[in-house]
Design a protein around this motif. Structure first.
Motif, PDB file in Angstrom:
ATOM      1  N   PRO A  87       0.802  -1.224   0.000  1.00  0.00           N
ATOM      2  CA  PRO A  87       0.000   0.000   0.000  1.00  0.00           C
ATOM      3  C   PRO A  87       0.843   1.287   0.000  1.00  0.00           C
ATOM      4  N   GLU A  88       2.107   1.175   0.328  1.00  0.00           N
ATOM      5  CA  GLU A  88       3.008   2.334   0.275  1.00  0.00           C
ATOM      6  C   GLU A  88       3.644   2.506  -1.101  1.00  0.00           C
ATOM      7  N   GLY A  89       3.431   1.566  -2.013  1.00  0.00           N
ATOM      8  CA  GLY A  89       3.971   1.655  -3.375  1.00  0.00           C
ATOM      9  C   GLY A  89       4.871   0.470  -3.706  1.00  0.00           C
ATOM     10  N   PHE A  90       5.496   0.543  -4.865  1.00  0.00           N
ATOM     11  CA  PHE A  90       6.405  -0.514  -5.306  1.00  0.00           C
ATOM     12  C   PHE A  90       7.701  -0.452  -4.506  1.00  0.00           C
ATOM     13  N   ARG A  91       8.293  -1.621  -4.288  1.00  0.00           N
ATOM     14  CA  ARG A  91       9.576  -1.669  -3.591  1.00  0.00           C
ATOM     15  C   ARG A  91      10.339  -2.912  -4.017  1.00  0.00           C
ATOM     16  N   ASP A  92      11.621  -2.949  -3.661  1.00  0.00           N
ATOM     17  CA  ASP A  92      12.437  -4.119  -3.952  1.00  0.00           C
ATOM     18  C   ASP A  92      11.988  -5.273  -3.066  1.00  0.00           C
ATOM     19  N   ASP A  93      12.042  -6.459  -3.625  1.00  0.00           N
ATOM     20  CA  ASP A  93      11.632  -7.645  -2.888  1.00  0.00           C
ATOM     21  C   ASP A  93      12.846  -8.272  -2.228  1.00  0.00           C
ATOM     22  N   GLY A  94      12.841  -8.318  -0.914  1.00  0.00           N
ATOM     23  CA  GLY A  94      13.946  -8.905  -0.168  1.00  0.00           C
ATOM     24  C   GLY A  94      13.801 -10.399   0.049  1.00  0.00           C
ATOM     25  N   TRP A  95      12.742 -10.999  -0.504  1.00  0.00           N
ATOM     26  CA  TRP A  95      12.474 -12.424  -0.331  1.00  0.00           C
ATOM     27  C   TRP A  95      12.736 -13.177  -1.627  1.00  0.00           C
ATOM     28  N   THR A  96      13.133 -14.458  -1.470  1.00  0.00           N
ATOM     29  CA  THR A  96      13.367 -15.347  -2.608  1.00  0.00           C
ATOM     30  C   THR A  96      12.497 -16.584  -2.444  1.00  0.00           C
ATOM     31  N   HIS A  97      11.856 -16.994  -3.533  1.00  0.00           N
ATOM     32  CA  HIS A  97      11.127 -18.265  -3.511  1.00  0.00           C
ATOM     33  C   HIS A  97      12.137 -19.387  -3.720  1.00  0.00           C
ATOM     34  N   ALA A  98      12.050 -20.427  -2.907  1.00  0.00           N
ATOM     35  CA  ALA A  98      12.955 -21.568  -3.017  1.00  0.00           C
ATOM     36  C   ALA A  98      12.142 -22.852  -2.929  1.00  0.00           C
ATOM     37  N   ILE A 154      11.153 -17.967   1.023  1.00  0.00           N
ATOM     38  CA  ILE A 154       9.768 -18.449   1.060  1.00  0.00           C
ATOM     39  C   ILE A 154       9.787 -19.884   0.563  1.00  0.00           C
ATOM     40  N   LEU A 155       9.405 -20.814   1.432  1.00  0.00           N
ATOM     41  CA  LEU A 155       9.400 -22.234   1.089  1.00  0.00           C
ATOM     42  C   LEU A 155       7.977 -22.728   0.847  1.00  0.00           C
ATOM     43  N   PRO A 156       7.814 -23.704  -0.043  1.00  0.00           N
ATOM     44  CA  PRO A 156       6.501 -24.353  -0.162  1.00  0.00           C
ATOM     45  C   PRO A 156       6.162 -25.052   1.152  1.00  0.00           C
ATOM     46  N   LEU A 157       4.889 -25.274   1.389  1.00  0.00           N
ATOM     47  CA  LEU A 157       4.445 -25.849   2.656  1.00  0.00           C
ATOM     48  C   LEU A 157       5.195 -27.120   3.021  1.00  0.00           C
ATOM     49  N   GLN A 158       5.300 -28.072   2.108  1.00  0.00           N
ATOM     50  CA  GLN A 158       5.928 -29.345   2.445  1.00  0.00           C
ATOM     51  C   GLN A 158       7.390 -29.163   2.860  1.00  0.00           C
ATOM     52  N   ALA A 159       8.133 -28.309   2.153  1.00  0.00           N
ATOM     53  CA  ALA A 159       9.533 -28.058   2.520  1.00  0.00           C
ATOM     54  C   ALA A 159       9.618 -27.398   3.896  1.00  0.00           C
ATOM     55  N   PHE A 160       8.690 -26.499   4.180  1.00  0.00           N
ATOM     56  CA  PHE A 160       8.659 -25.846   5.487  1.00  0.00           C
ATOM     57  C   PHE A 160       8.392 -26.875   6.590  1.00  0.00           C
ATOM     58  N   LEU A 161       7.423 -27.754   6.373  1.00  0.00           N
ATOM     59  CA  LEU A 161       7.073 -28.755   7.387  1.00  0.00           C
ATOM     60  C   LEU A 161       8.194 -29.758   7.634  1.00  0.00           C
ATOM     61  N   GLU A 162       9.061 -29.963   6.645  1.00  0.00           N
ATOM     62  CA  GLU A 162      10.184 -30.889   6.795  1.00  0.00           C
ATOM     63  C   GLU A 162      11.336 -30.301   7.610  1.00  0.00           C
ATOM     64  N   LEU A 163      11.314 -29.004   7.875  1.00  0.00           N
ATOM     65  CA  LEU A 163      12.357 -28.384   8.688  1.00  0.00           C
ATOM     66  C   LEU A 163      12.236 -28.861  10.130  1.00  0.00           C
ATOM     67  N   SER A 164      13.375 -28.993  10.773  1.00  0.00           N
ATOM     68  CA  SER A 164      13.357 -29.339  12.203  1.00  0.00           C
ATOM     69  C   SER A 164      13.000 -28.088  13.006  1.00  0.00           C
ATOM     70  N   ALA A 165      12.637 -28.278  14.251  1.00  0.00           N
ATOM     71  CA  ALA A 165      12.324 -27.148  15.131  1.00  0.00           C
ATOM     72  C   ALA A 165      13.532 -26.224  15.266  1.00  0.00           C
TER      73      ALA A 165
END
Length: 178
Positions: free
Chosen positions: A13-24, A37-48
């Motif tokens: 809502p403040e306008g366009f900006r650089d994206d500091g996130w990467t999809h992996a 940013i991980l897909p759900l399954q990859a995220f769930l496979e991470l350890s605590a």
């Protein structure tokens, strides 16, 4: 001949900006210091331990068919939840955004990815999205011109509170856009 779809640009809502996130696709992307940013399954496979170590730079991408309940216990380890819109006619991610904000009090970033269209943007803002990966040419042009769009009157309450005109509307269910 059709024009090629432009690369997604990040809009808030403040306008366009650089994206500091990467999809992996998997946890190997967490080996550096980037925000991932991980897909759900990859995220769930991470350890605590992995989730805790990457807490400030960890996001998850939910597809419309993914269950929100899968991440509810992990919201404290997430800075961003990306909700996919693979097709303009699939609105399940609207419900997920609203639930994240109203029922689960998620204060991190809620990002829309995929088919983000001009007619949907005002509704996305109302239900709690605050970042958008925009690639639709018409929406890009309108946002560059400062035109968010939307209707001035709506009836449904949402995660984003509405201001009532005059401080005390006669009908509690009638809301006016801000």
């Amino acid at each position: 001949m059709t024009e090629a779809t432009p690369a997604p640009r990040l809009w808030t809502p403040e306008g366009f900006r650089d994206d500091g996130w990467t999809h992996a696709e998997d946890a190997s992307a967490l080996s550096g210091n980037s925000r991932v940013i991980l897909p759900l399954q990859a995220f769930l496979e991470l350890s605590a331990e992995q989730r805790e170590a990457a807490k400030e730079r960890l996001g998850v991408l939910l597809q419309p068919g993914d269950q929100l309940e899968e991440i509810i216990d992990h919201l404290a380890h997430l800075s961003l939840v990306a909700l996919a819109f693979p097709a303009f006619n699939d609105g399940r991610s609207f419900s997920k955004a609203e639930l994240l904000r109203s029922r689960h009090d998620f204060e991190g970033v809620v990002r829309a990815t995929g088919q983000v269209l001009i007619d949907q943007l005002p509704h996305m803002l109302r239900v709690g999205f605050n970042e958008f990966e925009v690639s639709h040419p018409v929406l890009l042009k309108r946002l560059e011109a400062g035109q968010v769009g939307g209707l001035p009157l709506y009836y449904q309450p949402t995660a984003k509170p509405a201001a009532t005109p005059g401080g005390g509307a006669k009908y509690s269910w009638r809301r006016s856009a801000t």
